[in-house]
Design a protein around this motif. Structure first.
Motif, PDB file in Angstrom:
ATOM      1  N   GLU A 156       0.908  -6.187 -14.760  1.00 48.55           N
ATOM      2  CA  GLU A 156       0.716  -5.309 -15.736  1.00 48.55           C
ATOM      3  C   GLU A 156       0.790  -3.872 -15.066  1.00 48.55           C
ATOM      4  OE1 GLU A 156      -2.696  -3.304 -19.018  1.00 48.55           O
ATOM      5  OE2 GLU A 156      -2.552  -5.608 -18.613  1.00 48.55           O
ATOM      6  N   ARG A 157       0.085  -3.642 -14.167  1.00 47.55           N
ATOM      7  CA  ARG A 157       0.083  -2.357 -13.353  1.00 47.55           C
ATOM      8  C   ARG A 157       0.454  -2.155 -12.130  1.00 47.55           C
ATOM      9  NH1 ARG A 157      -6.334  -1.114 -12.943  1.00 47.55           N
ATOM     10  NH2 ARG A 157      -6.274  -3.363 -12.359  1.00 47.55           N
ATOM     11  N   LEU A 158       0.782  -3.205 -11.494  1.00 48.23           N
ATOM     12  CA  LEU A 158       1.052  -3.208  -9.781  1.00 48.23           C
ATOM     13  C   LEU A 158       2.576  -3.668  -9.875  1.00 48.23           C
ATOM     14  CD1 LEU A 158      -1.990  -4.946  -8.629  1.00 48.23           C
ATOM     15  CD2 LEU A 158      -1.564  -2.623  -8.889  1.00 48.23           C
ATOM     16  N   LEU A 159       3.101  -3.478  -8.729  1.00 42.56           N
ATOM     17  CA  LEU A 159       4.407  -3.984  -8.098  1.00 42.56           C
ATOM     18  C   LEU A 159       3.884  -4.666  -6.770  1.00 42.56           C
ATOM     19  CD1 LEU A 159       7.476  -4.428  -7.899  1.00 42.56           C
ATOM     20  CD2 LEU A 159       7.690  -2.213  -6.724  1.00 42.56           C
ATOM     21  N   LEU A 160       3.978  -5.949  -6.520  1.00 44.69           N
ATOM     22  CA  LEU A 160       3.731  -6.457  -5.202  1.00 44.69           C
ATOM     23  C   LEU A 160       5.202  -6.501  -4.519  1.00 44.69           C
ATOM     24  CD1 LEU A 160       1.197  -9.187  -6.172  1.00 44.69           C
ATOM     25  CD2 LEU A 160       0.790  -6.787  -5.995  1.00 44.69           C
ATOM     26  N   ARG A 161       5.220  -5.914  -3.376  1.00 39.78           N
ATOM     27  CA  ARG A 161       6.676  -5.725  -2.885  1.00 39.78           C
ATOM     28  C   ARG A 161       6.516  -6.072  -1.292  1.00 39.78           C
ATOM     29  NH1 ARG A 161       6.268  -1.361   0.105  1.00 39.78           N
ATOM     30  NH2 ARG A 161       5.300   0.663  -0.535  1.00 39.78           N
ATOM     31  N   ARG A 162       7.466  -6.280  -0.441  1.00 44.27           N
ATOM     32  CA  ARG A 162       7.276  -6.198   1.070  1.00 44.27           C
ATOM     33  C   ARG A 162       7.100  -4.975   1.702  1.00 44.27           C
ATOM     34  NH1 ARG A 162      11.114 -10.628   2.686  1.00 44.27           N
ATOM     35  NH2 ARG A 162      10.745 -10.120   4.675  1.00 44.27           N
ATOM     36  N   PHE A 163       6.302  -4.840   2.578  1.00 42.54           N
ATOM     37  CA  PHE A 163       6.029  -3.514   3.301  1.00 42.54           C
ATOM     38  C   PHE A 163       7.345  -3.111   4.041  1.00 42.54           C
ATOM     39  CE2 PHE A 163       1.605  -5.219   2.939  1.00 42.54           C
ATOM     40  CZ  PHE A 163       0.922  -3.926   2.885  1.00 42.54           C
ATOM     41  N   THR A 164       7.535  -1.777   4.244  1.00 45.86           N
ATOM     42  CA  THR A 164       8.347  -1.277   5.137  1.00 45.86           C
ATOM     43  C   THR A 164       7.655  -0.675   6.197  1.00 45.86           C
ATOM     44  OG1 THR A 164       8.680   0.698   3.860  1.00 45.86           O
ATOM     45  CG2 THR A 164      10.370  -1.263   3.191  1.00 45.86           C
ATOM     46  N   GLU A 165       8.473  -0.215   7.221  1.00 42.72           N
ATOM     47  CA  GLU A 165       8.160   0.955   8.097  1.00 42.72           C
ATOM     48  C   GLU A 165       7.529   1.889   7.754  1.00 42.72           C
ATOM     49  OE1 GLU A 165      11.159   1.375  11.102  1.00 42.72           O
ATOM     50  OE2 GLU A 165      10.619  -0.851  12.007  1.00 42.72           O
ATOM     51  N   ALA A 166       8.253   2.583   6.484  1.00 41.49           N
ATOM     52  CA  ALA A 166       7.746   3.806   5.986  1.00 41.49           C
ATOM     53  C   ALA A 166       6.342   3.691   5.473  1.00 41.49           C
ATOM     54  CB  ALA A 166       8.677   4.182   4.938  1.00 41.49           C
ATOM     55  N   ASP A 167       5.718   2.556   5.193  1.00 47.77           N
ATOM     56  CA  ASP A 167       4.331   2.327   4.639  1.00 47.77           C
ATOM     57  C   ASP A 167       3.130   2.357   5.938  1.00 47.77           C
ATOM     58  OD1 ASP A 167       5.135   1.648   1.934  1.00 47.77           O
ATOM     59  OD2 ASP A 167       5.662  -0.438   2.688  1.00 47.77           O
ATOM     60  N   ALA A 168       3.746   2.404   7.090  1.00 44.03           N
ATOM     61  CA  ALA A 168       2.956   2.383   8.425  1.00 44.03           C
ATOM     62  C   ALA A 168       1.817   3.510   8.226  1.00 44.03           C
ATOM     63  CB  ALA A 168       3.592   2.372   9.545  1.00 44.03           C
ATOM     64  N   PRO A 169       2.402   4.736   8.366  1.00 37.86           N
ATOM     65  CA  PRO A 169       0.842   5.785   8.005  1.00 37.86           C
ATOM     66  C   PRO A 169       0.035   5.775   7.072  1.00 37.86           C
ATOM     67  CG  PRO A 169       3.535   6.738   8.198  1.00 37.86           C
ATOM     68  CD  PRO A 169       3.573   5.298   7.864  1.00 37.86           C
ATOM     69  N   GLU A 170       0.477   5.037   5.804  1.00 39.76           N
ATOM     70  CA  GLU A 170      -0.468   4.982   4.737  1.00 39.76           C
ATOM     71  C   GLU A 170      -1.328   3.550   5.160  1.00 39.76           C
ATOM     72  OE1 GLU A 170      -2.391   6.299   1.083  1.00 39.76           O
ATOM     73  OE2 GLU A 170      -1.388   6.999   2.723  1.00 39.76           O
ATOM     74  N   VAL A 171      -0.765   2.668   5.667  1.00 37.01           N
ATOM     75  CA  VAL A 171      -1.587   1.488   5.793  1.00 37.01           C
ATOM     76  C   VAL A 171      -2.614   1.836   7.009  1.00 37.01           C
ATOM     77  CG1 VAL A 171      -1.332  -0.536   7.116  1.00 37.01           C
ATOM     78  CG2 VAL A 171       0.223  -0.248   5.413  1.00 37.01           C
ATOM     79  N   SER A 172      -2.118   2.711   8.035  1.00 41.94           N
ATOM     80  CA  SER A 172      -3.117   3.320   9.070  1.00 41.94           C
ATOM     81  C   SER A 172      -4.148   3.887   8.457  1.00 41.94           C
ATOM     82  CB  SER A 172      -2.312   3.746  10.110  1.00 41.94           C
ATOM     83  OG  SER A 172      -3.209   4.538  10.821  1.00 41.94           O
ATOM     84  N   ARG A 173      -3.988   5.061   7.633  1.00 43.66           N
ATOM     85  CA  ARG A 173      -4.998   5.539   6.794  1.00 43.66           C
ATOM     86  C   ARG A 173      -5.928   4.963   6.092  1.00 43.66           C
ATOM     87  NH1 ARG A 173      -6.467   8.111   2.545  1.00 43.66           N
ATOM     88  NH2 ARG A 173      -4.984   7.323   0.948  1.00 43.66           N
ATOM     89  N   LEU A 174      -5.509   3.789   5.342  1.00 42.81           N
ATOM     90  CA  LEU A 174      -6.278   3.115   4.433  1.00 42.81           C
ATOM     91  C   LEU A 174      -7.111   2.177   5.210  1.00 42.81           C
ATOM     92  CD1 LEU A 174      -3.981   2.096   1.452  1.00 42.81           C
ATOM     93  CD2 LEU A 174      -5.710   3.714   1.293  1.00 42.81           C
ATOM     94  N   CYS A 175      -6.800   1.584   6.307  1.00 46.95           N
ATOM     95  CA  CYS A 175      -7.340   0.598   7.189  1.00 46.95           C
ATOM     96  C   CYS A 175      -8.149   1.152   8.231  1.00 46.95           C
ATOM     97  CB  CYS A 175      -6.212  -0.288   7.915  1.00 46.95           C
ATOM     98  SG  CYS A 175      -5.358  -1.500   6.746  1.00 46.95           S
ATOM     99  N   ASP A 176      -7.840   2.511   8.672  1.00 50.03           N
ATOM    100  CA  ASP A 176      -8.755   3.021   9.569  1.00 50.03           C
ATOM    101  C   ASP A 176     -10.016   3.456   9.063  1.00 50.03           C
ATOM    102  OD1 ASP A 176      -9.504   3.680  12.285  1.00 50.03           O
ATOM    103  OD2 ASP A 176      -8.602   5.732  12.003  1.00 50.03           O
ATOM    104  N   ASN A 177     -10.820   2.693   8.403  1.00 48.12           N
ATOM    105  CA  ASN A 177     -12.030   2.951   7.526  1.00 48.12           C
ATOM    106  C   ASN A 177     -12.969   1.444   8.089  1.00 48.12           C
ATOM    107  OD1 ASN A 177     -13.744   2.097   5.194  1.00 48.12           O
ATOM    108  ND2 ASN A 177     -12.621   3.770   4.087  1.00 48.12           N
ATOM    109  N   TYR A 178     -14.063   2.139   8.335  1.00 45.01           N
ATOM    110  CA  TYR A 178     -15.082   1.340   8.926  1.00 45.01           C
ATOM    111  C   TYR A 178     -15.757   0.368   7.747  1.00 45.01           C
ATOM    112  CZ  TYR A 178     -19.569  -0.591  10.813  1.00 45.01           C
ATOM    113  OH  TYR A 178     -20.501  -1.495  11.156  1.00 45.01           O
TER     114      TYR A 178
END
Length: 183
Positions: free
Chosen positions: A13-35
């Motif tokens: 309903e609200r989401l699109l689940l898709r494969r990750f791309t290299e372009a996602d890396a900075p945002e993955v890092s930002r979200l995951c670099d969280n204690y």
């Protein structure tokens, strides 16, 4: 890594689940670099630099193609905002696998993990023919267990002091569900 036209996508309903791309890396890092995210997950390292995100994303193509692991970016269907990830392992000989997920802290409590996990559970049972899906979470992270309950999983047991993290042992709670259409 380019996302090909044949890359699987799952819409909810609200989401699109898709494969990750290299372009996602900075945002993955930002979200995951969280204690707070690190302390509630089994395998997430801390700190989490962009290089770690790139290394993780680079493993996805071969894992997906071989059928060992399916990793999906959880994104907003309209805006494309990356909220987190949901993954599903595949033990083909046993026709089962483990589901795991993480959501960036700023998006907690909005139902994204539940919606994504439900969609991947459907993918496992209806597209990949799994017999069973299971999941584990730290006893210290009950919201993850709530997600499992909402998608129909049942508590199957507790692995007492199974994981050592930050100098102390953590219990892992095991949840599972059988394919309702199993033969």
């Amino acid at each position: 890594m380019n996302q090909s036209a044949t890359s699987p996508k799952i819409q909810t309903e609200r989401l699109l689940l898709r494969r990750f791309t290299e372009a996602d890396a900075p945002e993955v890092s930002r979200l995951c670099d969280n204690y707070n995210l690190y302390k509630s997950t089994l395998n997430l390292p801390h700190p989490y630099p962009v290089e770690s995100a790139l290394e993780w994303i680079a493993t996805h193509e071969e894992s997906y193609t071989s059928g060992r692991m399916y990793e999906f970016a959880i994104t907003d269907k309209e805006s494309g905002t990356l909220y987190g990830a949901v993954g599903l392992s595949h033990q083909q000989v046993h026709r089962h696998g483990e589901i795991g997920y993480w959501i960036g802290e700023e998006y907690w409590g909005q139902g994204y993990a539940t919606e994504a996990a439900r969609a991947v559970l459907d993918f496992a049972f209806n597209e990949k023919g799994y017999h069973r899906v299971y999941a584990r979470f730290f006893a210290s992270n009950p919201p993850s267990g709530k997600v499992m309950e909402k998608i129909g999983m049942m508590h199957e047991g507790t692995q007492k002091e199974h994981i050592r993290k930050e100098g102390r042992y953590e219990d892992l709670l095991l949840y599972g569900i059988l394919n309702p259409n199993r033969q």
